[in-house]
Design an enzyme around this catalytic site. Structure first.
Site, PDB file in Angstrom:
ATOM      1  N   GLU A   1       8.967   1.958  10.943  1.00 17.21           N
ATOM      2  CA  GLU A   1      10.077   2.869  10.607  1.00 17.21           C
ATOM      3  C   GLU A   1       9.486   4.260  10.601  1.00 17.21           C
ATOM      4  O   GLU A   1       8.787   4.646   9.659  1.00 17.21           O
ATOM      5  CB  GLU A   1      10.631   2.543   9.217  1.00 17.21           C
ATOM      6  CG  GLU A   1      11.332   1.218   9.109  1.00 17.21           C
ATOM      7  CD  GLU A   1      12.693   1.216   9.777  1.00 17.21           C
ATOM      8  OE1 GLU A   1      13.261   2.304   9.992  1.00 17.21           O
ATOM      9  OE2 GLU A   1      13.157   0.124  10.118  1.00 17.21           O
TER      10      GLU A   1
ATOM     11  N   GLY B   1       6.522   5.578   7.899  1.00 16.43           N
ATOM     12  CA  GLY B   1       5.761   6.825   7.800  1.00 16.43           C
ATOM     13  C   GLY B   1       5.896   7.621   9.075  1.00 16.43           C
ATOM     14  O   GLY B   1       6.870   7.461   9.823  1.00 16.43           O
ATOM     15  N   GLY B   2       4.913   8.460   9.331  1.00 14.74           N
ATOM     16  CA  GLY B   2       4.995   9.382  10.454  1.00 14.74           C
ATOM     17  C   GLY B   2       4.696   8.711  11.793  1.00 14.74           C
ATOM     18  O   GLY B   2       4.071   7.640  11.862  1.00 14.74           O
TER      19      GLY B   2
ATOM     20  N   CYS C   1      13.690  11.009   6.164  1.00 18.92           N
ATOM     21  CA  CYS C   1      13.494  10.657   7.574  1.00 18.92           C
ATOM     22  C   CYS C   1      14.765  10.869   8.377  1.00 18.92           C
ATOM     23  O   CYS C   1      14.719  11.185   9.559  1.00 18.92           O
ATOM     24  CB  CYS C   1      13.033   9.219   7.695  1.00 18.92           C
ATOM     25  SG  CYS C   1      14.093   8.070   6.821  1.00 18.92           S
TER      26      CYS C   1
ATOM     27  N   GLU D   1       9.289  16.916  14.131  1.00 20.83           N
ATOM     28  CA  GLU D   1       9.865  16.704  12.809  1.00 20.83           C
ATOM     29  C   GLU D   1       9.172  17.632  11.810  1.00 20.83           C
ATOM     30  O   GLU D   1       7.962  17.546  11.616  1.00 20.83           O
ATOM     31  CB  GLU D   1       9.632  15.238  12.408  1.00 20.83           C
ATOM     32  CG  GLU D   1      10.319  14.841  11.124  1.00 20.83           C
ATOM     33  CD  GLU D   1       9.912  13.438  10.666  1.00 20.83           C
ATOM     34  OE1 GLU D   1       8.721  13.089  10.756  1.00 20.83           O
ATOM     35  OE2 GLU D   1      10.797  12.712  10.199  1.00 20.83           O
TER      36      GLU D   1
ATOM     37  N   LYS E   1       0.864  -1.183   0.000  1.00 22.81           N
ATOM     38  CA  LYS E   1       0.000   0.000   0.000  1.00 22.81           C
ATOM     39  C   LYS E   1       0.902   1.235   0.000  1.00 22.81           C
ATOM     40  O   LYS E   1       1.357   1.694   1.043  1.00 22.81           O
ATOM     41  CB  LYS E   1      -0.880  -0.027   1.245  1.00 22.81           C
ATOM     42  CG  LYS E   1      -2.199   0.700   1.154  1.00 22.81           C
ATOM     43  CD  LYS E   1      -2.135   2.141   0.718  1.00 22.81           C
ATOM     44  CE  LYS E   1      -1.967   3.126   1.808  1.00 22.81           C
ATOM     45  NZ  LYS E   1      -1.813   4.519   1.326  1.00 22.81           N
TER      46      LYS E   1
ATOM     47  N   THR F   1       0.852   8.206  12.670  1.00 23.61           N
ATOM     48  CA  THR F   1       0.266   7.079  11.934  1.00 23.61           C
ATOM     49  C   THR F   1       0.810   5.766  12.487  1.00 23.61           C
ATOM     50  O   THR F   1       0.061   4.788  12.622  1.00 23.61           O
ATOM     51  CB  THR F   1       0.590   7.177  10.436  1.00 23.61           C
ATOM     52  OG1 THR F   1       0.439   8.522  10.007  1.00 23.61           O
ATOM     53  CG2 THR F   1      -0.317   6.284   9.610  1.00 23.61           C
ATOM     54  N   GLY F   2       2.095   5.737  12.788  1.00 22.43           N
ATOM     55  CA  GLY F   2       2.701   4.514  13.319  1.00 22.43           C
ATOM     56  C   GLY F   2       2.035   4.071  14.611  1.00 22.43           C
ATOM     57  O   GLY F   2       1.776   2.878  14.814  1.00 22.43           O
TER      58      GLY F   2
ATOM     59  N   GLU G   1      -0.721   7.582  -1.202  1.00 23.56           N
ATOM     60  CA  GLU G   1      -1.689   7.926  -2.251  1.00 23.56           C
ATOM     61  C   GLU G   1      -1.174   9.018  -3.190  1.00 23.56           C
ATOM     62  O   GLU G   1      -1.623   9.115  -4.329  1.00 23.56           O
ATOM     63  CB  GLU G   1      -3.042   8.312  -1.647  1.00 23.56           C
ATOM     64  CG  GLU G   1      -3.009   9.317  -0.505  1.00 23.56           C
ATOM     65  CD  GLU G   1      -2.830   8.666   0.871  1.00 23.56           C
ATOM     66  OE1 GLU G   1      -1.931   7.824   1.017  1.00 23.56           O
ATOM     67  OE2 GLU G   1      -3.568   9.056   1.794  1.00 23.56           O
TER      68      GLU G   1
HETATM   69  P1  NAD Z   1       2.219   9.052   6.768  1.00 18.32           P
HETATM   70  O1  NAD Z   1       2.329   8.428   8.105  1.00 18.32           O
HETATM   71  O2  NAD Z   1       1.250  10.159   6.593  1.00 18.32           O
HETATM   72  O3  NAD Z   1       1.812   7.973   5.656  1.00 18.32           O
HETATM   73  C1  NAD Z   1       2.600   6.827   5.402  1.00 18.32           C
HETATM   74  C2  NAD Z   1       1.716   5.758   4.809  1.00 18.32           C
HETATM   75  O4  NAD Z   1       0.740   5.375   5.775  1.00 18.32           O
HETATM   76  C3  NAD Z   1       0.934   6.191   3.574  1.00 18.32           C
HETATM   77  O5  NAD Z   1       0.882   5.121   2.660  1.00 18.32           O
HETATM   78  C4  NAD Z   1      -0.441   6.473   4.133  1.00 18.32           C
HETATM   79  O6  NAD Z   1      -1.464   6.349   3.187  1.00 18.32           O
HETATM   80  C5  NAD Z   1      -0.545   5.402   5.190  1.00 18.32           C
HETATM   81  N1  NAD Z   1      -1.515   5.658   6.259  1.00 18.32           N
HETATM   82  C6  NAD Z   1      -1.946   6.849   6.718  1.00 18.32           C
HETATM   83  N2  NAD Z   1      -2.855   6.653   7.707  1.00 18.32           N
HETATM   84  C7  NAD Z   1      -2.992   5.309   7.876  1.00 18.32           C
HETATM   85  C8  NAD Z   1      -3.769   4.478   8.743  1.00 18.32           C
HETATM   86  N3  NAD Z   1      -4.589   4.983   9.664  1.00 18.32           N
HETATM   87  N4  NAD Z   1      -3.640   3.144   8.631  1.00 18.32           N
HETATM   88  C9  NAD Z   1      -2.798   2.603   7.736  1.00 18.32           C
HETATM   89  N5  NAD Z   1      -2.057   3.342   6.873  1.00 18.32           N
HETATM   90  C10 NAD Z   1      -2.129   4.679   6.955  1.00 18.32           C
HETATM   91  O7  NAD Z   1       3.690   9.470   6.390  1.00 18.32           O
HETATM   92  P2  NAD Z   1       4.164  10.277   5.111  1.00 18.32           P
HETATM   93  O8  NAD Z   1       3.757  11.696   5.327  1.00 18.32           O
HETATM   94  O9  NAD Z   1       3.748   9.578   3.873  1.00 18.32           O
HETATM   95  O10 NAD Z   1       5.748  10.120   5.230  1.00 18.32           O
HETATM   96  C11 NAD Z   1       6.534  10.951   5.987  1.00 18.32           C
HETATM   97  C12 NAD Z   1       6.967  10.292   7.272  1.00 18.32           C
HETATM   98  O11 NAD Z   1       7.621   9.056   7.000  1.00 18.32           O
HETATM   99  C13 NAD Z   1       7.974  11.115   8.038  1.00 18.32           C
HETATM  100  O12 NAD Z   1       7.609  11.149   9.393  1.00 18.32           O
HETATM  101  C14 NAD Z   1       9.279  10.366   7.843  1.00 18.32           C
HETATM  102  O13 NAD Z   1      10.217  10.576   8.864  1.00 18.32           O
HETATM  103  C15 NAD Z   1       8.819   8.961   7.780  1.00 18.32           C
HETATM  104  N6  NAD Z   1       9.798   8.109   7.107  1.00 18.32           N
HETATM  105  C16 NAD Z   1      10.564   7.262   7.865  1.00 18.32           C
HETATM  106  C17 NAD Z   1      11.543   6.467   7.259  1.00 18.32           C
HETATM  107  C18 NAD Z   1      12.419   5.538   8.064  1.00 18.32           C
HETATM  108  O14 NAD Z   1      13.178   4.779   7.482  1.00 18.32           O
HETATM  109  N7  NAD Z   1      12.351   5.550   9.383  1.00 18.32           N
HETATM  110  C19 NAD Z   1      11.725   6.533   5.876  1.00 18.32           C
HETATM  111  C20 NAD Z   1      10.929   7.407   5.132  1.00 18.32           C
HETATM  112  C21 NAD Z   1       9.964   8.185   5.769  1.00 18.32           C
END
Ligand code: NAD
Length: 512
Positions: free
Chosen positions: A272, A250-251, A306, A406, A197, A254-255, A200
């Site tokens: 991550e 991701g963020g 990140c 961040e 996934k 969300t994590g 988007e």
């Molecule tokens: P995000 O958390 O908004 O989204 C990441 C993914 O999660 C997307 O595919 C999104 O559609 C999905 N998502 C959102 N809400 C969800 C839910 N409730 N359930 C399941 N999936 C959901 O993050 P972003 O804005 O796309 O990315 C930026 C973030 O990612 C930053 O915080 C960055 O530090 C982090 N990041 C971390 C690493 C790492 O290796 N640690 C690498 C790249 C990015």
């Protein structure tokens, strides 16, 4: 908005040079078929560099994710992939790496169209994607289990590695295909079935990757793709009982949501998340190299990394010349679209994200930070895209939101120290623990400081390099688990102990 800024190098023109980019509703890959979402909805993707239309893709609903989970479960239950000998699984991943290299230009263009990232950076990303598939392709089959000495001649005891089962892989928009590769390659090498996934905003290279997996002969249902909003199509991956593992990049917010959603089924969770990464500069560092790398640390991909070095922590005695030089060079960074070879960095991913970065800088200024450069949107010919100027803030101190949150944009803060202990305290003063750097020509000090930093990756006299063969991941609230390296593969494996008694006998434990 449509391609006005970039003129003859416009995104519209570039779109025409990437004809392989799929278009339309039939962009979900479920059970080996390209299908439209059951509700027939689509999502229009636009390039953040100038708002040009890139393509239409499927906008799936929960029902489509459930169909993908069922396809992945059926493929796993039938052993379509787990029964393939590991070296053969590895060969298939090596074939993926070759295809990505062959189609590098097309893949890189698709990535740049979705992200606005400079083409040269997307090309590097595609090399890294291929390297990731190569690494895990070669690793497959090399992690044999082990025979355990049970201490008894009539017992055979073995440790075996097995796939976990159905893995949901959720990825962000900053390095769309690379972050997907970090999950897809080890998950497949380990014999799992997957549902990918992607974010988007940046779906196209994930579609191209599925095309390649299909072309090289991955059995149907082993790799599935759902596109759509995280809260709609991502959430079921975390909560569904038939998904055995969820791996998320991701963020932080969300994590945490995903960890809560996953808790009810006690599935394995790998996270991550973000970082607030310190870049510590001692006075004896190579001045030019340290300034140059501090720019890279903070402003590569406009800080949407990140591991961005968003906190510059510099020894007091050199702080003034160091920051002056950093500011001078930050002001020389040319912003522009992905296909203009004369620019140094691109736009932010979206208007919403630029608003977030703007609010973050404004909050810092309201709390007393001083703006040394940047702090505003791109204007003039940049006005059609989501550009934010490279920004340096000093006069910051512990507790300010600019130091704790961040920004995920081109914003670096400056703190100073006078002792090694103080530098370490500042560098560890964050809820995150993803990455950090130490700059010093004193090897002993570099190692001492590296040992005391609570971050998952420490660079000494460098910033940002990573290796597919070296583990990557965060301490503290930067996440759980590791990607890449042998551990990155082990994350996708169950470990089973098989104990065989060669001479079964009555135990006599209970009365007859
Ligand atoms: P995000 O958390 O908004 O989204 C990441 C993914 O999660 C997307 O595919 C999104 O559609 C999905 N998502 C959102 N809400 C969800 C839910 N409730 N359930 C399941 N999936 C959901 O993050 P972003 O804005 O796309 O990315 C930026 C973030 O990612 C930053 O915080 C960055 O530090 C982090 N990041 C971390 C690493 C790492 O290796 N640690 C690498 C790249 C990015």
């Amino acid at each position: 908005m449509s391609g006005t800024y970039l003129g003859e190098k416009s995104v519209d023109a570039a779109r025409a040079t990437a004809p392989g980019i799929p278009d339309g509703a039939e962009t979900l890959f479920i059970g080996g078929q390209w299908v439209a979402p059951q509700a027939g909805k689509t999502n229009a993707v636009h390039c953040p560099a100038d708002g040009s239309f890139v393509g239409l893709v499927a906008e799936a609903g929960e029902v489509d994710t459930i169909a993908a989970i069922q396809a992945a479960k059926a493929a796993h239950d039938a052993g379509l992939w787990s029964s393939v000998p590991e070296p053969e699984r590895g060969d298939l991943l090596l074939a993926v790496a070759r295809r990505v290299r062959e189609r590098k230009n097309e893949f890189a263009r698709a990535e740049s169209l979705d992200t606005g990232k400079r083409l040269v950076e997307s090309e590097i990303d595609m090399d890294d994607v291929a390297a990731c598939f190569t690494y895990f392709g070669k690793l497959a089959g090399q992690q044999a289990g082990r025979v355990v000495d049970a201490g008894r001649p009539d017992v055979v005891s073995r440790i075996v590695h097995e796939p976990i089962g159905v893995c949901g892989l959720i990825t962000p928009w900053n390095y769309p295909l690379l972050q997907s590769a970090w999950k897809v390659a080890p998950a497949l090498a380990a014999g799992n079935t997957i549902i990918l996934k992607p974010a988007e905003l940046t779906p196209h290279t994930a579609i191209l990757l599925m095309q390649v997996l299909d072309e090289v002969g991955l059995p149907p249902g082993v790799a599935n793709l759902v596109l759509g909003k995280g809260s709609v199509v991502g959430a079921p991956l975390a909560s569904h009982p038939d998904v055995d593992m969820i791996s998320f990049t991701g963020g932080l917010t969300t994590g945490k949501t995903i960890a809560v959603q996953a808790a009810d089924t006690v599935k394995k969770v790998a996270l991550e998340l973000g970082g607030k990464n310190p870049n510590v500069i001692f006075a004896d560092a190579d001045f030019d190299a340290a300034v140059d790398n501090a720019l890279n640390a903070a402003f590569v991909h406009s800080g949407q990394v990140c591991s961005a070095g968003a906190r510059l922590i510099v020894e007091e005695s050199i702080a003034q010349p160091f920051v002056n030089e950093l500011v001078r060079r930050a002001q020389n960074i040319r912003l522009g679209g992905p296909f203009d070879a004369s620019v140094d960095a691109g736009p932010l991913i979206s208007a919403d994200h630029r608003d977030k970065v703007t609010a973050y800088v404004e909050a810092g200024l309201a709390e007393g930070a001083r703006l040394r450069c940047g702090g505003r949107w791109g204007t003039g010919e940049l006005a059609d895209g989501y550009y934010y100027l490279p920004t340096v803030l000093d006069n910051v101190h512990s507790g300010m939101s600019v130091l704790t949150e961040e920004a995920f944009g081109p914003v670096v803060t400056v703190e100073t120290f006078t002792t090694e202990d103080e530098a370490i305290t500042l560098a560890n003063d964050t809820i995150y623990g993803l990455a950090g750097a130490v700059w010093s020509q004193d090897a002993g000090r570099s190692q001492r400081v590296a040992a005391r930093l609570r971050h998952g990756t420490i660079w000494i006299n460098d910033f940002h390099p990573y290796l597919p063969q070296a583990e990557w991941g965060g301490m503290k609230q930067s996440g759980t688990g590791r990607e890449l390296g042998p551990t990155g593969m082990a994350e996708y494996q169950e470990i089973k102990h098989v104990y065989q008694n060669l001479r079964p006998a009555v135990t006599g434990w209970f009365p007859r």
